[in-house]
Design a protein around this motif. Structure first.
Motif, PDB file in Angstrom:
ATOM      1  N   ALA A 149      77.502 -14.171 -14.409  1.00 48.27           N
ATOM      2  CA  ALA A 149      77.674 -12.638 -14.923  1.00 48.27           C
ATOM      3  C   ALA A 149      77.339 -11.942 -14.119  1.00 48.27           C
ATOM      4  CB  ALA A 149      76.637 -12.269 -16.112  1.00 48.27           C
ATOM      5  N   GLY A 150      77.575 -12.539 -12.672  1.00 47.00           N
ATOM      6  CA  GLY A 150      77.871 -11.233 -11.460  1.00 47.00           C
ATOM      7  C   GLY A 150      76.542 -10.827 -11.552  1.00 47.00           C
ATOM      8  N   VAL A 151      74.653 -11.366 -11.769  1.00 46.37           N
ATOM      9  CA  VAL A 151      73.425 -10.519 -11.899  1.00 46.37           C
ATOM     10  C   VAL A 151      73.030 -11.538 -11.136  1.00 46.37           C
ATOM     11  CG1 VAL A 151      72.392  -9.927 -13.405  1.00 46.37           C
ATOM     12  CG2 VAL A 151      74.071  -9.604 -13.680  1.00 46.37           C
ATOM     13  N   VAL A 152      72.051 -11.264 -10.277  1.00 43.90           N
ATOM     14  CA  VAL A 152      71.569 -11.533  -9.474  1.00 43.90           C
ATOM     15  C   VAL A 152      69.864 -11.845 -10.799  1.00 43.90           C
ATOM     16  CG1 VAL A 152      69.275 -12.299  -7.516  1.00 43.90           C
ATOM     17  CG2 VAL A 152      71.631 -11.173  -7.079  1.00 43.90           C
ATOM     18  N   PRO A 153      68.744 -13.297 -10.944  1.00 38.72           N
ATOM     19  CA  PRO A 153      67.785 -13.535 -12.274  1.00 38.72           C
ATOM     20  C   PRO A 153      67.136 -12.267 -11.255  1.00 38.72           C
ATOM     21  CG  PRO A 153      68.845 -15.226 -11.155  1.00 38.72           C
ATOM     22  CD  PRO A 153      69.794 -14.562  -9.930  1.00 38.72           C
ATOM     23  N   GLY A 154      66.349 -12.036 -11.630  1.00 40.74           N
ATOM     24  CA  GLY A 154      64.841 -10.986 -11.688  1.00 40.74           C
ATOM     25  C   GLY A 154      63.124 -11.251 -12.026  1.00 40.74           C
ATOM     26  N   ARG A 167      65.689 -27.908  -3.146  1.00 37.08           N
ATOM     27  CA  ARG A 167      66.250 -26.164  -2.843  1.00 37.08           C
ATOM     28  C   ARG A 167      67.369 -26.787  -3.272  1.00 37.08           C
ATOM     29  NH1 ARG A 167      70.022 -25.334   1.014  1.00 37.08           N
ATOM     30  NH2 ARG A 167      70.553 -22.803   1.244  1.00 37.08           N
ATOM     31  N   GLY A 168      68.290 -27.973  -3.294  1.00 33.01           N
ATOM     32  CA  GLY A 168      69.578 -28.238  -3.514  1.00 33.01           C
ATOM     33  C   GLY A 168      69.803 -28.678  -5.343  1.00 33.01           C
ATOM     34  N   ARG A 169      68.957 -29.081  -5.984  1.00 32.19           N
ATOM     35  CA  ARG A 169      68.447 -28.930  -7.694  1.00 32.19           C
ATOM     36  C   ARG A 169      68.961 -27.475  -8.629  1.00 32.19           C
ATOM     37  NH1 ARG A 169      65.757 -34.262  -9.242  1.00 32.19           N
ATOM     38  NH2 ARG A 169      67.685 -35.734  -8.388  1.00 32.19           N
ATOM     39  N   ALA A 170      67.666 -26.917  -7.164  1.00 30.93           N
ATOM     40  CA  ALA A 170      67.022 -25.587  -7.883  1.00 30.93           C
ATOM     41  C   ALA A 170      68.423 -24.474  -7.608  1.00 30.93           C
ATOM     42  CB  ALA A 170      66.238 -24.480  -6.594  1.00 30.93           C
ATOM     43  N   LEU A 171      69.505 -24.967  -6.560  1.00 29.02           N
ATOM     44  CA  LEU A 171      70.568 -24.255  -5.789  1.00 29.02           C
ATOM     45  C   LEU A 171      71.296 -24.459  -7.344  1.00 29.02           C
ATOM     46  CD1 LEU A 171      70.945 -23.599  -2.771  1.00 29.02           C
ATOM     47  CD2 LEU A 171      70.199 -21.467  -3.573  1.00 29.02           C
ATOM     48  N   GLU A 172      71.232 -25.319  -7.522  1.00 28.88           N
ATOM     49  CA  GLU A 172      72.260 -26.428  -9.032  1.00 28.88           C
ATOM     50  C   GLU A 172      72.865 -25.224 -10.281  1.00 28.88           C
ATOM     51  OE1 GLU A 172      73.671 -30.147 -11.109  1.00 28.88           O
ATOM     52  OE2 GLU A 172      72.074 -30.223  -9.307  1.00 28.88           O
ATOM     53  N   VAL A 173      70.561 -25.193  -9.864  1.00 24.68           N
ATOM     54  CA  VAL A 173      70.833 -24.539 -11.450  1.00 24.68           C
ATOM     55  C   VAL A 173      71.016 -23.182 -11.200  1.00 24.68           C
ATOM     56  CG1 VAL A 173      68.931 -23.546 -12.845  1.00 24.68           C
ATOM     57  CG2 VAL A 173      68.665 -26.144 -12.055  1.00 24.68           C
ATOM     58  N   LEU A 174      70.546 -22.754  -9.942  1.00 21.45           N
ATOM     59  CA  LEU A 174      70.434 -21.194  -9.940  1.00 21.45           C
ATOM     60  C   LEU A 174      72.368 -20.868  -9.842  1.00 21.45           C
ATOM     61  CD1 LEU A 174      67.919 -20.430  -7.874  1.00 21.45           C
ATOM     62  CD2 LEU A 174      68.320 -19.262 -10.297  1.00 21.45           C
ATOM     63  N   LEU A 175      73.039 -21.072  -9.052  1.00 20.55           N
ATOM     64  CA  LEU A 175      74.642 -21.828  -9.024  1.00 20.55           C
ATOM     65  C   LEU A 175      75.135 -21.901 -10.329  1.00 20.55           C
ATOM     66  CD1 LEU A 175      74.068 -21.204  -4.795  1.00 20.55           C
ATOM     67  CD2 LEU A 175      73.684 -19.027  -6.043  1.00 20.55           C
ATOM     68  N   GLY A 176      75.059 -22.904 -10.402  1.00 19.22           N
ATOM     69  CA  GLY A 176      76.210 -23.467 -11.324  1.00 19.22           C
ATOM     70  C   GLY A 176      75.765 -22.258 -12.552  1.00 19.22           C
ATOM     71  N   LYS A 258      80.576  -6.448 -19.877  1.00 20.03           N
ATOM     72  CA  LYS A 258      81.885  -5.928 -20.492  1.00 20.03           C
ATOM     73  C   LYS A 258      82.903  -7.213 -21.654  1.00 20.03           C
ATOM     74  CE  LYS A 258      85.285  -3.451 -21.801  1.00 20.03           C
ATOM     75  NZ  LYS A 258      86.536  -2.080 -20.865  1.00 20.03           N
ATOM     76  N   ALA A 259      82.883  -8.343 -20.903  1.00 14.14           N
ATOM     77  CA  ALA A 259      84.072  -9.576 -21.164  1.00 14.14           C
ATOM     78  C   ALA A 259      82.917 -10.350 -21.836  1.00 14.14           C
ATOM     79  CB  ALA A 259      84.841 -10.304 -20.005  1.00 14.14           C
ATOM     80  N   LEU A 260      81.820 -10.484 -21.594  1.00 12.74           N
ATOM     81  CA  LEU A 260      80.734 -11.799 -22.462  1.00 12.74           C
ATOM     82  C   LEU A 260      80.556 -10.503 -23.456  1.00 12.74           C
ATOM     83  CD1 LEU A 260      78.539 -13.311 -19.752  1.00 12.74           C
ATOM     84  CD2 LEU A 260      79.734 -13.866 -21.235  1.00 12.74           C
ATOM     85  N   VAL A 279      80.091 -18.203 -19.442  1.00 11.76           N
ATOM     86  CA  VAL A 279      79.907 -17.542 -17.991  1.00 11.76           C
ATOM     87  C   VAL A 279      81.090 -18.591 -16.803  1.00 11.76           C
ATOM     88  CG1 VAL A 279      77.856 -16.891 -18.248  1.00 11.76           C
ATOM     89  CG2 VAL A 279      77.758 -18.716 -17.401  1.00 11.76           C
ATOM     90  N   GLY A 280      80.647 -19.749 -17.553  1.00 11.19           N
ATOM     91  CA  GLY A 280      81.609 -20.752 -16.971  1.00 11.19           C
ATOM     92  C   GLY A 280      83.236 -20.240 -16.490  1.00 11.19           C
TER      93      GLY A 280
END
Length: 285
Positions: A149-154, A167-176, A258-260, A279-280
């Motif tokens: 949704a264009g947002v950084v988790p906080g 790292r790899g799996r974490a980025l799969e979760v966060l960026l996927g 807004k689209a969501l 979101v995908g």
């Protein structure tokens, strides 16, 4: 805290504390229909975290949900930003939500998340702040959908997830930004175990009562040394919250949010139940 947030938190109980015994507490998240977390919930959670830090008897706490299909979902995007930004920092110096999550991780009690339904966004962050996570194999969904949704988790997932799953799996979760079902969450190390839904409650109850029977000092000292070896320092978590709120205000995020909303975000229905899918689709419309 702002007067409005205080009044709302007082009148509408969204987080219930049950003392099963002096040593064993249950915290039940109860904000139907979606268990959305917002500024009105912060004082209620803070009260419980403070009690966990200071009570001389409690040894173990279990977090669960009273809302069918939802453990705890995302932050309240309909709340006024100032209702959140106007809240003072917590005792750690962090903003209220990351402050409470850090304090939960370091509290001298064992904390367990019993996940049935969606633990997305803040729900995932709360689960990650707990010492242990157990998930319904059929009904648990964990995710960090925010980047979609264009947002950084906080709430600290960038600091916590790589330590759990690499790292790899974490980025799969966060960026996927996709939904992770209970069995895959177990495989990745997102949760300790996934269990058949019919077995989840009995397993968590057995483990919690077992831990509650042990010596409190032995529990707290053992946990402290594990914390030293595994918890991220505050300086890794602090910037995430500020960047999260800055990202929400950016045009790219506003367009996607807004689209969501137009599709049914923040309402019961398919978007909230399959948020990873939706979101995908945003960048493909």
């Amino acid at each position: 805290m702002p007067e409005k947030a205080s009044r709302t938190a007082t009148n509408v109980k969204r987080i219930h504390l049950q003392r099963r015994s002096p040593e064993y507490w249950r915290v039940t998240l109860d904000h139907p229909p979606l268990n959305i977390f917002g500024p009105e919930s912060i004082p209620q959670l803070n009260e419980i975290i403070t009690a966990l830090e200071t009570d001389k008897d409690v040894k173990v706490v279990v977090f669960d949900s009273a809302v069918e299909g939802f453990f705890l979902t995302h932050y309240d995007f309909l709340a006024k930003p100032e209702d959140t930004t106007g809240l003072p920092p917590g005792p750690t110096g962090l903003q209220p939500l990351p402050d409470m999550l850090v304090r939960l991780s370091r509290a001298p009690v064992a904390s367990i998340a019993s996940i049935r339904g969606r633990a997305t966004g803040v729900g995932s962050e709360l689960a990650l702040a707990c010492d242990m996570r157990f998930a319904s194999r059929e009904k648990a969904i964990l995710s960090h959908w925010e980047v979609g949704a264009g947002v950084v988790p906080g709430g600290g997932p960038m600091a916590r997830l790589p330590r759990l799953m690499g790292r790899g799996r974490a980025l799969e979760v966060l960026l996927g930004a996709d939904d992770i079902p209970g069995d895959l969450a177990e495989l990745y190390g997102y949760v300790n175990r996934s269990l058949p839904d019919s077995a989840l409650d009995a397993f968590v109850e057995s483990l919690a009562t077992r831990i509650a029977s042990f010596d409190k000092r032995a529990i707290s000292e053992t946990k402290h040394f594990a914390d030293v070896a595994s918890l991220p320092p505050d300086f890794e978590i602090a910037p995430e919250w500020d960047v999260c709120f800055a990202s929400i205000a950016r045009p790219a995020a506003q367009k996607r949010i807004k689209a969501l909303m137009e599709l049914g975000f923040h309402k019961p229905g398919d978007v909230e139940e399959r948020l990873g899918y939706y979101v995908g689709q945003l960048g493909r419309r």
